[in-house]
Design a protein around this motif. Sequence first.
Motif, short mmCIF file in Angstrom:
data_model
loop_
_atom_site.label_atom_id
_atom_site.label_comp_id
_atom_site.label_asym_id
_atom_site.label_seq_id
_atom_site.Cartn_x
_atom_site.Cartn_y
_atom_site.Cartn_z
N ASP A 68 -4.52 -7.47 -10.74
CA ASP A 68 -6.04 -8.27 -10.97
C ASP A 68 -7.28 -7.27 -11.35
OD1 ASP A 68 -5.43 -6.24 -8.89
OD2 ASP A 68 -6.62 -6.74 -7.49
N GLU A 69 -7.58 -8.17 -12.24
CA GLU A 69 -8.52 -7.50 -13.27
C GLU A 69 -8.03 -6.26 -13.81
OE1 GLU A 69 -12.21 -6.95 -10.12
OE2 GLU A 69 -13.09 -8.98 -10.60
N GLY A 70 -6.90 -6.45 -14.93
CA GLY A 70 -6.39 -5.51 -15.11
C GLY A 70 -7.34 -5.48 -16.25
N GLU A 71 -7.44 -3.65 -16.26
CA GLU A 71 -7.94 -3.65 -17.99
C GLU A 71 -7.42 -3.23 -18.83
OE1 GLU A 71 -6.71 -0.34 -15.98
OE2 GLU A 71 -9.12 0.06 -14.94
N GLY A 72 -5.99 -3.73 -18.99
CA GLY A 72 -4.65 -3.61 -20.22
C GLY A 72 -4.98 -5.27 -21.03
N ASP A 78 -12.03 -6.32 -17.32
CA ASP A 78 -12.84 -5.02 -16.76
C ASP A 78 -12.52 -4.43 -18.63
OD1 ASP A 78 -10.17 -4.18 -16.76
OD2 ASP A 78 -10.44 -3.00 -14.91
N GLU A 79 -11.88 -4.84 -19.22
CA GLU A 79 -11.39 -4.20 -21.28
C GLU A 79 -13.34 -5.34 -21.18
OE1 GLU A 79 -9.18 -3.37 -23.76
OE2 GLU A 79 -7.31 -3.70 -21.77
N VAL A 80 -13.55 -6.21 -21.07
CA VAL A 80 -14.64 -7.10 -22.54
C VAL A 80 -15.60 -5.58 -22.19
CG1 VAL A 80 -16.24 -9.32 -21.77
CG2 VAL A 80 -13.93 -8.86 -21.49
N LYS A 81 -15.99 -5.27 -23.23
CA LYS A 81 -17.28 -4.23 -23.47
C LYS A 81 -18.43 -4.80 -24.69
CE LYS A 81 -13.96 -1.73 -26.23
NZ LYS A 81 -12.77 -2.89 -25.62
N PRO A 82 -19.32 -4.77 -24.20
CA PRO A 82 -20.88 -4.58 -25.28
C PRO A 82 -20.31 -3.68 -26.38
CG PRO A 82 -21.56 -3.95 -23.15
CD PRO A 82 -20.00 -4.14 -22.86
N LYS A 83 -20.58 -4.22 -27.71
CA LYS A 83 -20.64 -3.22 -29.37
C LYS A 83 -22.16 -2.61 -28.33
CE LYS A 83 -16.09 -3.69 -29.38
NZ LYS A 83 -15.56 -2.92 -29.49
N TYR A 115 -18.10 6.59 -27.03
CA TYR A 115 -18.99 5.67 -26.29
C TYR A 115 -18.77 5.92 -24.70
CZ TYR A 115 -21.88 1.71 -26.56
OH TYR A 115 -22.88 0.70 -25.88
N HIS A 116 -19.91 5.10 -24.07
CA HIS A 116 -19.35 5.23 -22.92
C HIS A 116 -19.95 3.47 -22.18
CE1 HIS A 116 -19.47 9.43 -22.28
NE2 HIS A 116 -19.94 9.85 -23.32
N TYR A 117 -18.85 3.14 -21.59
CA TYR A 117 -19.17 1.85 -20.86
C TYR A 117 -19.50 2.59 -19.70
CZ TYR A 117 -16.86 0.47 -24.89
OH TYR A 117 -16.59 0.53 -26.51
N TYR A 118 -20.69 1.66 -18.80
CA TYR A 118 -21.29 1.71 -18.06
C TYR A 118 -20.74 0.98 -16.75
CZ TYR A 118 -24.79 1.67 -13.79
OH TYR A 118 -25.01 1.76 -12.84
N LEU A 119 -20.55 -0.24 -17.34
CA LEU A 119 -19.98 -1.53 -16.49
C LEU A 119 -18.97 -1.11 -16.32
CD1 LEU A 119 -22.53 -4.71 -17.45
CD2 LEU A 119 -22.59 -3.23 -15.28
N ALA A 120 -17.95 -1.42 -17.82
CA ALA A 120 -16.66 -1.32 -17.59
C ALA A 120 -16.01 0.57 -17.74
CB ALA A 120 -15.99 -1.64 -18.55
N SER A 121 -17.08 1.44 -16.57
CA SER A 121 -16.40 2.67 -16.23
C SER A 121 -14.83 2.62 -17.41
CB SER A 121 -15.51 2.50 -15.02
OG SER A 121 -16.24 2.34 -14.15
N GLY A 122 -15.60 3.15 -18.55
CA GLY A 122 -14.43 3.60 -19.94
C GLY A 122 -15.49 4.20 -21.08
N GLU A 174 -9.57 4.73 -26.83
CA GLU A 174 -10.35 4.18 -25.95
C GLU A 174 -9.33 4.33 -24.36
OE1 GLU A 174 -11.69 -0.12 -26.57
OE2 GLU A 174 -10.10 0.01 -27.86
N SER A 175 -10.40 4.98 -23.35
CA SER A 175 -9.82 4.49 -22.16
C SER A 175 -10.91 4.61 -20.69
CB SER A 175 -9.34 6.45 -21.58
OG SER A 175 -10.62 7.29 -21.94
N TRP A 176 -10.47 4.13 -19.25
CA TRP A 176 -11.05 3.40 -18.87
C TRP A 176 -10.47 4.51 -17.40
CZ3 TRP A 176 -9.11 0.92 -22.70
CH2 TRP A 176 -9.98 -0.27 -23.55
N ALA A 177 -11.51 3.79 -16.91
CA ALA A 177 -10.91 4.87 -15.19
C ALA A 177 -10.10 4.22 -14.26
CB ALA A 177 -12.58 4.65 -14.46
N ARG A 178 -9.12 3.23 -14.10
CA ARG A 178 -8.31 2.41 -13.34
C ARG A 178 -6.87 3.14 -13.59
NH1 ARG A 178 -8.45 -3.27 -11.92
NH2 ARG A 178 -6.87 -2.47 -10.70
#
Length: 422
Positions: free
Chosen positions: A39-43, A54-59, A197-204, A221-225
Amino acid sequence: MPQSKSMLTRTSSSLLRSSPTVRSSIHSLSFSSSLAEADEGEGLKFTSPLLQKDEVKPKPRPGTRKNGSFRFMVGRLRIGSALAVGSPSLYLFSFYSRREEVAASENLLIILIFIAVALFFVSKNKGLILLTLRRLVPLKNRHSRKQIRWFIGEEEEGNVEIPQETKVAREGVELYSNGDFYEGEFYGGKCSGSGVYHYYLASGRYEGNWVEGKYDGHGIESWARGSKYRGQYRQGLRHGFGAYRFYTGDSYAGEWSNGQSHGVGVQRCKDSSCYFGEFKCGAKHGLGSYYFRNGDRYAGEYFGDKIHGFGVYHFASGHCYEGSWHEGCKQGYGMYSFRNGDMRCGEWDNGSLKSPLPPLTDSVIRAVQAAREAAENAIHLRKVDDQVKSAATAASRAATAARVAAVKAVQNQMDGKFCDSL
């Protein structure tokens, strides 16, 4: 390579890919089914598109920086504190200077004390004061200075040293209105070089190479999960060779194009099933070999994430089918062999034998030969393990350089040395 946005389609008589979900070809045992459980996988999904929610991130876009620079606000706060402390001294000086009964020596002493206090605060906040004054200077005066010269190696006339007065730091920090922030090198007002570059909403976060505000080169690229990608990028997208490991334990290592698995790669699942073969736009397409978790294995042709074409399927029970396939089912001419040596040959329809034929029938022989040839080619596909390892190693080096640049950027921000006009 231009980004492919078209979906895989088939002839009107057979295949029309209407959904990006990945389904198993045999016994619903495929790598893609495990991805659907997350569910909502970052991958990424191995069907187009690859990125999940949760991988969709603004550039990073320099035009979205917050009104009022972060470093300028810090300077105003510190200078304001200096004035707040120095004002009482000025008041005392003016008060005592008006007293007629105060002796001239006492006035001189008070003046000296005031001057000492003022010099102390000026020395402590020299960089911030100069930064504030530079902000207040008209833009035409700011841009009239000599431009910085950047070069690598030696010029035709020899190695020319840049004058000391033109050297400025190119590492800085930039905040964005969505809460993201970048720490690293700039050039021409854009993120270029090495940076984080730090993503606030995507936690990555992304650590690596940049070219004109986009990922370009190698990075991580890495994410909190727990999901992580190491490899190559081009124009802000995964492109080249790289390895992606999902927080679920699934992984993909191989070729990428415009953000999707494309080319030859290996797809592994935590349930021990594995696919090695060709991909197109994120889906299994072409030649490939699949090892199922129940012990079955298939080698042959794929189309749009399904077994389709000619191939050989070995069952864990010892049975084997060689022949034609259609959307994961036995379709057309083929031969089914039992482990005791018995055979059933002929024309198959939706997995069932429709018209039995002798084993030596020409149509059956041709189908079996085509299936065996496709299986052999799928097993001997070129390997990309060395290229993936090399890209991952280069990505780790680029990430280390990016972290060093980020540390310099924060220090320059505190010292007021960064010049964002480069």
